[in-house]
Write an enzyme that holds these catalytic residues in place. Sequence first.
Site, PDB file in Angstrom:
ATOM      1  N   ASN A   7     -57.728 -23.359 -55.198  1.00  0.00           N
ATOM      2  CA  ASN A   7     -57.986 -24.645 -56.287  1.00  0.00           C
ATOM      3  C   ASN A   7     -58.994 -25.595 -55.383  1.00  0.00           C
ATOM      4  O   ASN A   7     -58.699 -25.921 -54.211  1.00  0.00           O
ATOM      5  CB  ASN A   7     -56.510 -25.338 -56.484  1.00  0.00           C
ATOM      6  CG  ASN A   7     -56.824 -26.581 -57.188  1.00  0.00           C
ATOM      7  OD1 ASN A   7     -57.614 -27.461 -56.991  1.00  0.00           O
ATOM      8  ND2 ASN A   7     -55.706 -26.889 -58.159  1.00  0.00           N
ATOM      9  N   HIS A  10     -59.871 -30.824 -54.673  1.00  0.00           N
ATOM     10  CA  HIS A  10     -60.058 -31.647 -53.921  1.00  0.00           C
ATOM     11  C   HIS A  10     -61.344 -31.892 -53.239  1.00  0.00           C
ATOM     12  O   HIS A  10     -61.788 -33.059 -52.786  1.00  0.00           O
ATOM     13  CB  HIS A  10     -59.051 -31.515 -52.541  1.00  0.00           C
ATOM     14  CG  HIS A  10     -57.683 -31.920 -52.695  1.00  0.00           C
ATOM     15  ND1 HIS A  10     -57.182 -32.208 -54.045  1.00  0.00           N
ATOM     16  CD2 HIS A  10     -56.699 -31.573 -51.685  1.00  0.00           C
ATOM     17  CE1 HIS A  10     -55.698 -32.644 -53.581  1.00  0.00           C
ATOM     18  NE2 HIS A  10     -55.270 -32.237 -52.388  1.00  0.00           N
ATOM     19  N   HIS A  43     -58.676 -28.028 -62.092  1.00  0.00           N
ATOM     20  CA  HIS A  43     -57.742 -28.819 -63.161  1.00  0.00           C
ATOM     21  C   HIS A  43     -58.643 -30.039 -63.871  1.00  0.00           C
ATOM     22  O   HIS A  43     -59.015 -30.734 -63.123  1.00  0.00           O
ATOM     23  CB  HIS A  43     -56.382 -29.490 -62.473  1.00  0.00           C
ATOM     24  CG  HIS A  43     -55.356 -30.154 -63.394  1.00  0.00           C
ATOM     25  ND1 HIS A  43     -54.333 -30.622 -62.744  1.00  0.00           N
ATOM     26  CD2 HIS A  43     -55.320 -30.341 -64.865  1.00  0.00           C
ATOM     27  CE1 HIS A  43     -53.588 -31.264 -63.783  1.00  0.00           C
ATOM     28  NE2 HIS A  43     -54.159 -31.196 -65.106  1.00  0.00           N
ATOM     29  N   ARG A  45     -58.537 -32.840 -65.596  1.00  0.00           N
ATOM     30  CA  ARG A  45     -57.314 -33.829 -66.069  1.00  0.00           C
ATOM     31  C   ARG A  45     -57.933 -34.740 -67.062  1.00  0.00           C
ATOM     32  O   ARG A  45     -59.441 -35.029 -67.128  1.00  0.00           O
ATOM     33  CB  ARG A  45     -57.198 -34.745 -64.865  1.00  0.00           C
ATOM     34  CG  ARG A  45     -56.368 -33.811 -63.831  1.00  0.00           C
ATOM     35  CD  ARG A  45     -55.767 -34.630 -62.776  1.00  0.00           C
ATOM     36  NE  ARG A  45     -54.551 -35.422 -63.210  1.00  0.00           N
ATOM     37  CZ  ARG A  45     -53.343 -35.057 -62.750  1.00  0.00           C
ATOM     38  NH1 ARG A  45     -53.115 -34.186 -61.910  1.00  0.00           N
ATOM     39  NH2 ARG A  45     -52.311 -35.908 -63.254  1.00  0.00           N
ATOM     40  N   ARG A  49     -60.271 -37.442 -62.938  1.00  0.00           N
ATOM     41  CA  ARG A  49     -60.430 -38.103 -61.651  1.00  0.00           C
ATOM     42  C   ARG A  49     -61.071 -37.202 -60.388  1.00  0.00           C
ATOM     43  O   ARG A  49     -61.431 -37.876 -59.637  1.00  0.00           O
ATOM     44  CB  ARG A  49     -58.976 -38.427 -60.987  1.00  0.00           C
ATOM     45  CG  ARG A  49     -58.045 -37.262 -60.713  1.00  0.00           C
ATOM     46  CD  ARG A  49     -56.812 -37.851 -60.190  1.00  0.00           C
ATOM     47  NE  ARG A  49     -55.746 -38.318 -61.183  1.00  0.00           N
ATOM     48  CZ  ARG A  49     -54.433 -38.253 -60.911  1.00  0.00           C
ATOM     49  NH1 ARG A  49     -54.073 -37.975 -59.864  1.00  0.00           N
ATOM     50  NH2 ARG A  49     -53.609 -38.877 -61.665  1.00  0.00           N
ATOM     51  N   GLU A  70     -56.589 -25.144 -65.143  1.00  0.00           N
ATOM     52  CA  GLU A  70     -55.311 -25.812 -65.467  1.00  0.00           C
ATOM     53  C   GLU A  70     -55.577 -26.950 -66.376  1.00  0.00           C
ATOM     54  O   GLU A  70     -56.541 -27.672 -66.240  1.00  0.00           O
ATOM     55  CB  GLU A  70     -54.836 -26.314 -64.334  1.00  0.00           C
ATOM     56  CG  GLU A  70     -54.459 -25.469 -62.925  1.00  0.00           C
ATOM     57  CD  GLU A  70     -53.943 -26.027 -61.727  1.00  0.00           C
ATOM     58  OE1 GLU A  70     -54.015 -27.287 -61.660  1.00  0.00           O
ATOM     59  OE2 GLU A  70     -53.872 -25.616 -60.850  1.00  0.00           O
ATOM     60  N   THR A 101     -49.816 -32.732 -59.825  1.00  0.00           N
ATOM     61  CA  THR A 101     -48.807 -32.255 -60.718  1.00  0.00           C
ATOM     62  C   THR A 101     -47.424 -32.035 -60.253  1.00  0.00           C
ATOM     63  O   THR A 101     -47.212 -31.412 -59.107  1.00  0.00           O
ATOM     64  CB  THR A 101     -49.306 -30.699 -61.361  1.00  0.00           C
ATOM     65  OG1 THR A 101     -50.464 -30.794 -61.461  1.00  0.00           O
ATOM     66  CG2 THR A 101     -48.419 -30.283 -62.513  1.00  0.00           C
ATOM     67  N   GLU A 151     -46.688 -19.237 -63.938  1.00  0.00           N
ATOM     68  CA  GLU A 151     -46.761 -19.760 -62.494  1.00  0.00           C
ATOM     69  C   GLU A 151     -45.527 -20.498 -61.991  1.00  0.00           C
ATOM     70  O   GLU A 151     -45.375 -21.435 -62.619  1.00  0.00           O
ATOM     71  CB  GLU A 151     -48.039 -20.498 -62.250  1.00  0.00           C
ATOM     72  CG  GLU A 151     -48.453 -21.006 -61.073  1.00  0.00           C
ATOM     73  CD  GLU A 151     -49.571 -21.835 -60.730  1.00  0.00           C
ATOM     74  OE1 GLU A 151     -50.574 -21.394 -61.392  1.00  0.00           O
ATOM     75  OE2 GLU A 151     -49.576 -22.474 -59.765  1.00  0.00           O
ATOM     76  N   HIS A 190     -48.326 -24.382 -55.610  1.00  0.00           N
ATOM     77  CA  HIS A 190     -47.865 -25.885 -55.450  1.00  0.00           C
ATOM     78  C   HIS A 190     -47.150 -26.097 -54.059  1.00  0.00           C
ATOM     79  O   HIS A 190     -46.038 -25.615 -53.852  1.00  0.00           O
ATOM     80  CB  HIS A 190     -47.085 -26.519 -56.470  1.00  0.00           C
ATOM     81  CG  HIS A 190     -47.556 -27.865 -56.741  1.00  0.00           C
ATOM     82  ND1 HIS A 190     -46.987 -28.926 -55.599  1.00  0.00           N
ATOM     83  CD2 HIS A 190     -48.373 -28.571 -57.370  1.00  0.00           C
ATOM     84  CE1 HIS A 190     -47.363 -30.083 -56.049  1.00  0.00           C
ATOM     85  NE2 HIS A 190     -48.405 -29.836 -56.959  1.00  0.00           N
TER      86      HIS A 190
HETATM   87  N1  PXP Z   1     -50.606 -24.630 -59.194  1.00  0.00           N
HETATM   88  C1  PXP Z   1     -50.744 -25.667 -59.964  1.00  0.00           C
HETATM   89  C2  PXP Z   1     -50.410 -25.325 -61.585  1.00  0.00           C
HETATM   90  C3  PXP Z   1     -51.050 -27.008 -59.686  1.00  0.00           C
HETATM   91  O1  PXP Z   1     -51.134 -27.911 -60.568  1.00  0.00           O
HETATM   92  C4  PXP Z   1     -51.599 -27.184 -58.479  1.00  0.00           C
HETATM   93  C5  PXP Z   1     -51.919 -28.395 -57.864  1.00  0.00           C
HETATM   94  O2  PXP Z   1     -53.107 -28.847 -58.546  1.00  0.00           O
HETATM   95  C6  PXP Z   1     -51.547 -25.905 -57.505  1.00  0.00           C
HETATM   96  C7  PXP Z   1     -51.220 -25.013 -57.755  1.00  0.00           C
HETATM   97  C8  PXP Z   1     -52.040 -25.917 -55.967  1.00  0.00           C
HETATM   98  O3  PXP Z   1     -51.165 -26.951 -55.381  1.00  0.00           O
HETATM   99  P1  PXP Z   1     -51.566 -27.327 -53.921  1.00  0.00           P
HETATM  100  O4  PXP Z   1     -52.885 -28.111 -54.057  1.00  0.00           O
HETATM  101  O5  PXP Z   1     -50.489 -27.967 -53.252  1.00  0.00           O
HETATM  102  O6  PXP Z   1     -51.743 -25.981 -53.113  1.00  0.00           O
END
Ligand code: PXP
Length: 236
Positions: A7, A10, A43, A45, A49, A70, A101, A151, A190
């Site tokens: 992901n 960031h 994601h 959003r 952001r 996402e 999330t 998931e 997550h």
């Molecule tokens: N899976 C989903 C559905 C998420 O919303 C997120 C955060 O955007 C992640 C995985 C990744 O989480 P983390 O950034 O804590 O690794």
Amino acid sequence: MAELGVNIDHVATVRQARRTFEPDPIWAAALAELGGADGITIHLREDRRHIQERDFRLLRETVHVKLNLELACETQVLKIAGSVKPDQATLVPERREEVTTEGGLDVVTSRDRVQEAVKQLQGEGIAVSLFIDPDPQQIETAAELQVEAVELHTGQYALASGSQQKSALATLANAGQLSRGLDLTLHAGHGLTYQNVKSVSAIEGMHELNIGHSIVARALMVGMERAVREMKQLVE
Ligand code: PXP
């Protein structure tokens, strides 16, 4: 062995802090692929952001592994997803004030809305995953909605320690077993880190893990020394 979805939200967060062109998540995705990522996750959003529509469209052209979007069950972003066509769409809950999330999508109480979104995405040829808590009722409802995958939210496990973490892991493993028994492909994510990921990837039938924060945090740390050295040479 589980596949790794990276992901890169960031990376876009840092760029948006200055509304400039760097760091570009498109570059980060390419480097993640070079590092062995099996998928790239973003994601989009509602408040934009971090990831922008431009990122999503360019990533669709440049990512050669699985592109996982996402998104919330929200008309405008569903329309964008339908036109850009990621390989997979993961439906997540979204609240404006949250930092990330914060809980799974409640597919039991918002069943009608989720069903509509699932139909719309699948109608565009996009595989659908539902980001839900590791709860039997949520999983059974997901199966009834005929999605390709679930998931499991690993946030509780990630936050716990000691015996509580063991019990959270057992909850995930049981939820995994139930999901696979209902023909759902098993994903999780997550809060997973270099320290806590192994037990989750070892859950039987685990197919995909989506990890963002921990990887981007480490990328900053392992890259910081070189970045400073290069700037130091220029200012000396
Ligand atoms: N899976 C989903 C559905 C998420 O919303 C997120 C955060 O955007 C992640 C995985 C990744 O989480 P983390 O950034 O804590 O690794």
